[in-house]
Motif scaffolding. Structure first.
Motif, mmCIF file in Angstrom:
data_model
loop_
_atom_site.group_PDB
_atom_site.id
_atom_site.type_symbol
_atom_site.label_atom_id
_atom_site.label_comp_id
_atom_site.label_asym_id
_atom_site.label_seq_id
_atom_site.Cartn_x
_atom_site.Cartn_y
_atom_site.Cartn_z
ATOM 1 N N MET A 35 41.691 31.203 72.997
ATOM 2 C CA MET A 35 40.285 30.782 72.960
ATOM 3 C C MET A 35 40.125 29.284 73.092
ATOM 4 S SD MET A 35 38.612 33.349 70.119
ATOM 5 C CE MET A 35 39.632 32.729 68.776
ATOM 6 N N THR A 36 41.050 28.500 72.532
ATOM 7 C CA THR A 36 40.891 27.048 72.636
ATOM 8 C C THR A 36 41.084 26.571 74.071
ATOM 9 O OG1 THR A 36 43.224 26.681 72.039
ATOM 10 C CG2 THR A 36 41.608 26.671 70.252
ATOM 11 N N LEU A 37 41.958 27.255 74.813
ATOM 12 C CA LEU A 37 42.119 26.917 76.227
ATOM 13 C C LEU A 37 40.854 27.268 76.998
ATOM 14 C CD1 LEU A 37 44.086 26.010 78.540
ATOM 15 C CD2 LEU A 37 44.593 28.449 78.839
ATOM 16 N N SER A 38 40.310 28.463 76.752
ATOM 17 C CA SER A 38 39.076 28.887 77.421
ATOM 18 C C SER A 38 37.925 27.951 77.094
ATOM 19 C CB SER A 38 38.724 30.322 77.014
ATOM 20 O OG SER A 38 39.773 31.211 77.324
ATOM 21 N N ASP A 39 37.802 27.576 75.822
ATOM 22 C CA ASP A 39 36.719 26.675 75.416
ATOM 23 C C ASP A 39 36.873 25.303 76.062
ATOM 24 O OD1 ASP A 39 35.577 28.630 73.886
ATOM 25 O OD2 ASP A 39 36.404 27.930 71.975
ATOM 26 N N TRP A 40 38.119 24.830 76.174
ATOM 27 C CA TRP A 40 38.356 23.527 76.790
ATOM 28 C C TRP A 40 37.913 23.553 78.252
ATOM 29 C CZ3 TRP A 40 40.541 20.895 80.723
ATOM 30 C CH2 TRP A 40 40.765 19.528 80.554
ATOM 31 N N ASN A 84 49.678 11.165 66.126
ATOM 32 C CA ASN A 84 49.671 12.352 65.280
ATOM 33 C C ASN A 84 48.759 13.447 65.833
ATOM 34 O OD1 ASN A 84 51.543 11.507 63.429
ATOM 35 N ND2 ASN A 84 50.056 10.794 61.911
ATOM 36 N N TYR A 85 47.693 13.052 66.502
ATOM 37 C CA TYR A 85 46.783 14.039 67.090
ATOM 38 C C TYR A 85 47.388 14.667 68.338
ATOM 39 C CZ TYR A 85 42.944 15.833 69.934
ATOM 40 O OH TYR A 85 42.154 16.623 70.739
ATOM 41 N N THR A 86 47.889 13.864 69.251
ATOM 42 C CA THR A 86 48.394 14.394 70.522
ATOM 43 C C THR A 86 49.750 15.065 70.366
ATOM 44 O OG1 THR A 86 49.336 12.227 71.062
ATOM 45 C CG2 THR A 86 47.149 12.720 71.948
ATOM 46 N N CYS A 87 50.539 14.670 69.354
ATOM 47 C CA CYS A 87 51.903 15.184 69.200
ATOM 48 C C CYS A 87 52.098 15.915 67.882
ATOM 49 C CB CYS A 87 52.904 14.046 69.321
ATOM 50 S SG CYS A 87 52.914 13.267 70.944
ATOM 51 N N ASN A 88 51.046 16.466 67.326
ATOM 52 C CA ASN A 88 51.137 17.247 66.097
ATOM 53 C C ASN A 88 52.177 18.352 66.279
ATOM 54 O OD1 ASN A 88 50.782 18.813 63.837
ATOM 55 N ND2 ASN A 88 48.592 19.075 64.089
ATOM 56 N N PHE A 89 53.222 18.343 65.456
ATOM 57 C CA PHE A 89 54.341 19.263 65.675
ATOM 58 C C PHE A 89 53.919 20.722 65.601
ATOM 59 C CE2 PHE A 89 54.292 19.229 61.079
ATOM 60 C CZ PHE A 89 54.833 20.454 60.689
ATOM 61 N N LEU A 90 52.873 21.032 64.853
ATOM 62 C CA LEU A 90 52.428 22.417 64.755
ATOM 63 C C LEU A 90 51.820 22.914 66.061
ATOM 64 C CD1 LEU A 90 50.793 22.464 61.203
ATOM 65 C CD2 LEU A 90 52.964 23.506 61.894
ATOM 66 N N ALA A 91 51.179 22.029 66.802
ATOM 67 C CA ALA A 91 50.492 22.429 68.034
ATOM 68 C C ALA A 91 51.116 21.789 69.270
ATOM 69 C CB ALA A 91 49.009 22.039 67.934
ATOM 70 N N PHE A 92 52.317 21.246 69.140
ATOM 71 C CA PHE A 92 52.921 20.486 70.232
ATOM 72 C C PHE A 92 53.362 21.386 71.380
ATOM 73 C CE2 PHE A 92 56.597 18.326 72.202
ATOM 74 C CZ PHE A 92 55.998 17.127 72.554
ATOM 75 N N THR A 93 53.998 22.509 71.070
ATOM 76 C CA THR A 93 54.608 23.318 72.124
ATOM 77 C C THR A 93 53.634 24.280 72.789
ATOM 78 O OG1 THR A 93 55.333 24.964 70.505
ATOM 79 C CG2 THR A 93 56.874 23.203 71.051
ATOM 80 N N ALA A 94 52.657 24.794 72.062
ATOM 81 C CA ALA A 94 51.801 25.830 72.644
ATOM 82 C C ALA A 94 50.392 25.850 72.071
ATOM 83 C CB ALA A 94 52.441 27.208 72.474
ATOM 84 N N GLY A 95 49.912 24.713 71.607
ATOM 85 C CA GLY A 95 48.555 24.687 71.077
ATOM 86 C C GLY A 95 48.521 25.178 69.635
ATOM 87 N N SER A 147 51.768 19.581 78.687
ATOM 88 C CA SER A 147 50.527 20.247 79.087
ATOM 89 C C SER A 147 49.460 20.139 78.015
ATOM 90 C CB SER A 147 50.799 21.712 79.409
ATOM 91 O OG SER A 147 51.652 21.830 80.530
ATOM 92 N N TYR A 148 49.864 20.329 76.748
ATOM 93 C CA TYR A 148 48.880 20.285 75.673
ATOM 94 C C TYR A 148 48.494 18.852 75.320
ATOM 95 C CZ TYR A 148 49.362 25.273 75.294
ATOM 96 O OH TYR A 148 49.334 26.611 75.583
ATOM 97 N N ILE A 149 49.414 17.910 75.510
ATOM 98 C CA ILE A 149 49.047 16.504 75.369
ATOM 99 C C ILE A 149 48.008 16.138 76.415
ATOM 100 C CG2 ILE A 149 49.897 14.133 75.600
ATOM 101 C CD1 ILE A 149 52.539 15.078 74.410
#
Length: 477
Positions: free
Chosen positions: A276-281, A140-151, A111-113
């Motif tokens: 907020m990042t989801l809302s902004d997107w 690295n941008y699309t699969c950044n482990f810090l933001a991979f599972t939930a943003g 979903s986040y990808i």
């Protein structure tokens, strides 16, 4: 790899140490690549399970290059359709029936990808990318482990800027990052663990086979909804604290995702503070284009506010449906859309009735402030029911509550929440001078170290009681 496990904490320490061995962008990119591969690989038992994810990434990068090179609206439209269709198939939306891949594969992170790939495609068409996106940097941008599972959902230019020139670490930055991560572990391992335990006990009784009297079902439902909401907030915002804190230690400036959402006085403000990042997107890539398209077709000035209502409804409907693949999430989307559109209609109507100045003054009255906050929390908490029940359970719950159960639950929770918010703010205002005095007397050093020590002790104590902290709930969406 569970974020709250000792193995993951050791993994984080290794990544932080390895990343800071050199400030060379190539070295840091290589370390991030290795970390991403190890992290994603920890979720699968066989490499074949990664094939759909790899194909989705290859499709996204290929379409990105096609859009960037052609700057064609037709190519962009075809790319958006193809990416979305592939996503729907891979996520196994229920309306597809048996039309799904016949083997197990990794679903976490898709979903986040998707958000990041769509963002890149649209920005490439609009000429907002400075140049080509190399495959390594795309991964690295699309699969950044810090933001991979939930943003959170970071924009590509911000990611690229941090990768090219990471911020230098000093004592103050390291302490702030460490304290942020520890606070996140407290939220996840202590607060969300406790409220998850309470929620599971309450929801099991509420959704059990034994029928409940109306006088028992309504307060039990309210209690379950409140405990789930607190659990979700502590779990999700705690996850954000962890990844943002760790990100600062490895030169990543991940965007904030929460801004004290329970201070919100209406539903639209709530979503400007929550995720907020989801809302902004959605605002950038759905609401604004949709509102612009409606405005070009309906030019009557008096229709302007109502076009916003329609755009809000569609945006929040899609945002709600995004959370899941079954019918109950359509209900959630409808509730999100209804909440946003009714909120906007109320603002339009009351502003016209009172005038802008009087409306603003009315909104600042203390009873209105706290009742509005209570109503906002109550609506969101009850709407979240769709995230913890299946459709048959939802229908059974509605039958048990009866015609008046839902309104009674909402009214009671709104008033109670408003009173709790008022009491909390009053207590905090009273304690503020005391807190300031303690910090001043100790120079801040003793107090902040004591707070860290207490937090670590809490994590260890609660972990020993529950044995396992709850996993991050938003990884399922």
């Amino acid at each position: 790899m569970a974020f709250t496990s000792p193995l993951f904490i050791a993994f984080l320490l290794l990544v932080v140490l390895a990343t800071n061995l050199s400030r060379a962008p190539a070295w840091r990119a290589a370390v991030l690549l290795a970390a991403n591969v190890v992290f994603i690989g920890s979720y699968v038992e066989h490499p074949v399970q990664l094939v759909p994810l790899a194909a989705f990434l290859a499709l996204g990068w290929g379409l990105l290059e096609a859009v960037r090179r052609t700057r064609s609206s037709a190519v962009l439209a075809a790319g958006l359709v193809l990416v979305l269709a592939t996503f729907v198939v891979l996520k196994r939306f229920s309306f597809l029936g048996d039309f799904v891949l016949p083997f197990p594969y990794l679903l976490i992170g898709l979903s986040y990808i998707l958000f990041r790939v769509l963002h890149l495609l649209v920005d490439a068409r609009q000429g907002e990318l400075a140049g080509p996106v190399p495959p390594l940097q795309f991964f690295n941008y699309t699969c950044n482990f810090l933001a991979f599972t939930a943003g959170p959902i970071q924009r590509y230019p911000d990611h690229a800027a941090a990768a090219a020139q990471p911020a230098a670490l000093d004592e103050q930055r390291v302490y702030a990052a460490f304290a942020r991560a520890i606070a996140g572990f407290v939220k996840v391992g202590v607060v969300s663990a406790v409220f998850n335990y309470l929620f599971e006990h309450l929801s099991t009784r509420l959704l059990g086979p034994a029928p409940l009297a109306w006088s028992v079902a309504v307060p039990l439902y309210v209690a379950a909804a409140v405990t789930y909401t607190v659990y979700l907030y502590a779990n999700f915002s705690g996850y954000m604290d962890i990844v943002i804190g760790v990100g600062q230690l490895i030169g990543q400036q991940l965007p904030e995702n929460f801004n004290r959402p329970f201070l919100a006085r209406n539903f639209l403000e709530f979503w400007s503070r929550w995720h907020m990042t989801l809302s902004d997107w959605f605002k950038t890539y759905l609401f604004n284009p949709l509102l612009k398209a409606l405005a070009t077709r309906v030019t009557a000035p008096q229709a302007g506010p109502y076009l916003g209502v329609a755009a809000f409804f569609v945006t929040f409907l899609v945002m709600g449906v995004w959370h899941g693949t079954t019918a109950v999430f359509v209900v959630y989307g409808l509730l999100m859309g209804a909440g946003a559109s009714v909120n906007k209609l109320w603002q339009v109507w009351l502003t016209r009735r009172l005038g802008k100045k009087a409306y603003k003054a009315w909104c600042e009255r203390t009873p209105v402030v706290y009742l509005s906050r209570g109503m906002t929390l109550a609506y969101f908490a009850l709407a979240l029911t769709c995230l913890w029940v299946e459709m048959p359970q939802l229908l059974a719950l509605l039958r048990q509550l009866g015609l008046l159960g839902g309104p009674a639950a909402y009214a009671g929770l709104a008033v109670a929440a408003g009173a709790v918010f008022w009491a909390w703010d009053t207590a905090m205002a009273w304690l503020s001078p005391l807190r300031a005095g303690v910090l001043s007397a100790s120079g801040g050093v003793v107090a902040r170290n004591l707070v860290l020590a207490v937090q670590v002790l809490l994590i260890v104590t609660v972990a020993s009681f529950f044995h396992k902290a709850p996993e991050f709930v938003y990884r399922a969406f």
